[in-house]
Write a protein that holds these residues in place. Structure first.
Motif, short mmCIF file in Angstrom:
data_model
loop_
_atom_site.label_atom_id
_atom_site.label_comp_id
_atom_site.label_asym_id
_atom_site.label_seq_id
_atom_site.Cartn_x
_atom_site.Cartn_y
_atom_site.Cartn_z
N THR A 30 0.84 -1.20 0.00
CA THR A 30 0.00 0.00 0.00
C THR A 30 0.87 1.25 0.00
N ALA A 31 1.88 1.28 0.86
CA ALA A 31 2.78 2.44 0.89
C ALA A 31 3.51 2.59 -0.45
N ARG A 32 3.93 1.49 -1.03
CA ARG A 32 4.61 1.54 -2.33
C ARG A 32 3.69 2.15 -3.38
N TYR A 33 2.44 1.75 -3.39
CA TYR A 33 1.48 2.27 -4.36
C TYR A 33 1.34 3.80 -4.24
N PHE A 34 1.17 4.29 -3.02
CA PHE A 34 0.93 5.72 -2.82
C PHE A 34 2.21 6.55 -2.86
N MET A 35 3.35 5.94 -2.55
CA MET A 35 4.62 6.69 -2.53
C MET A 35 5.42 6.50 -3.82
N ASP A 36 5.01 5.55 -4.64
CA ASP A 36 5.67 5.25 -5.91
C ASP A 36 7.16 4.96 -5.73
N ARG A 37 7.45 4.15 -4.71
CA ARG A 37 8.82 3.69 -4.48
C ARG A 37 8.77 2.42 -3.65
N GLU A 38 9.86 1.67 -3.67
CA GLU A 38 9.94 0.46 -2.86
C GLU A 38 9.98 0.82 -1.38
N ILE A 39 9.35 0.00 -0.57
CA ILE A 39 9.31 0.18 0.89
C ILE A 39 9.99 -1.03 1.51
N ASP A 56 -2.91 -1.14 11.68
CA ASP A 56 -2.09 -1.16 10.47
C ASP A 56 -2.51 -0.13 9.43
N TRP A 57 -3.77 0.26 9.42
CA TRP A 57 -4.19 1.35 8.54
C TRP A 57 -3.52 2.65 8.96
N ASP A 58 -3.52 2.91 10.28
CA ASP A 58 -2.86 4.12 10.80
C ASP A 58 -1.37 4.08 10.51
N ALA A 59 -0.75 2.92 10.71
CA ALA A 59 0.68 2.79 10.46
C ALA A 59 1.01 3.04 8.99
N ILE A 64 3.21 6.63 4.80
CA ILE A 64 3.05 7.39 3.57
C ILE A 64 3.33 8.86 3.83
N GLY A 65 2.82 9.38 4.93
CA GLY A 65 3.13 10.73 5.37
C GLY A 65 2.65 11.85 4.47
N ASN A 66 1.60 11.61 3.71
CA ASN A 66 1.08 12.63 2.80
C ASN A 66 -0.37 12.89 3.15
N LYS A 67 -0.62 13.97 3.85
CA LYS A 67 -1.96 14.29 4.34
C LYS A 67 -2.92 14.66 3.21
#
Length: 165
Positions: A30-39, A56-59, A64-67
């Motif tokens: 999920t983070a990779r999808y929204f951040m467009d980079r490997e996690i 885990d949703w909050d984590a 991702i860190g993008n409000k």
């Protein structure tokens, strides 16, 4: 007068169930999808170790860190990976027990009551309990849906104790 309890309460994730190939991977994907980079798994471990990151949703959202990305979008994408989407099985089916049913049965004989206290939504917790045929072993299953405040607050544990006493 203090009461003595003869009960054993388990957390589900990382105690009863190995989530390394499910929740942890869902966070990564999920983070990779929204951040467009490997996690990396290190990044996932680091965010999960922060106070208040039991959910885990909050984590994932914090990682991702993008409000500007709506929380619900992150949660929905995460759930499609974790639960599947009808065409593809979800990562939930890659989970395995960390404690065998036989060991749990032995513990059940030793303790009068056993319960699960988890931050999972109720449908996910029940799915896992049913998948491994554990229902008869537990007197109570408290999920994120059963209390207003979830872990790390003590509310879910207090509710479990109130039910099984």
């Amino acid at each position: 007068m203090s009461k003595k309890y003869d009960a054993l309460l388990f957390d589900m994730d990382g105690v009863l169930v190995d989530v390394n190939k499910s929740y942890r991977i869902a966070i990564q994907k999920t983070a990779r999808y929204f951040m467009d980079r490997e996690i990396s798994s290190y990044e996932v471990d680091a965010i999960k170790q922060r106070v208040g990151m039991n959910n885990d949703w909050d984590a994932t959202y914090a990682l991702i860190g993008n409000k500007s990305i709506p929380y619900e979008n992150v949660k929905d994408y995460f759930q499609k990976i974790y639960l599947g989407n009808g065409k593809k099985k979800g990562l939930i089916d890659k989970e395995n027990l960390l404690i065998s049913k036989g060991q749990l049965t032995k513990l059940r004989k030793k303790y009068k009551k056993m319960g699960i206290v988890t931050g999972r939504p109720q449908n996910e917790a029940i799915y896992v309990v049913n998948r491994f045929d554990l229902g008869r072993l537990f007197d109570v299953i408290i999920t994120k849906d059963d209390t207003v405040r979830e872990k790390p607050f003590a509310d879910p544990i207090i509710k479990a104790i109130q039910i099984i006493q």
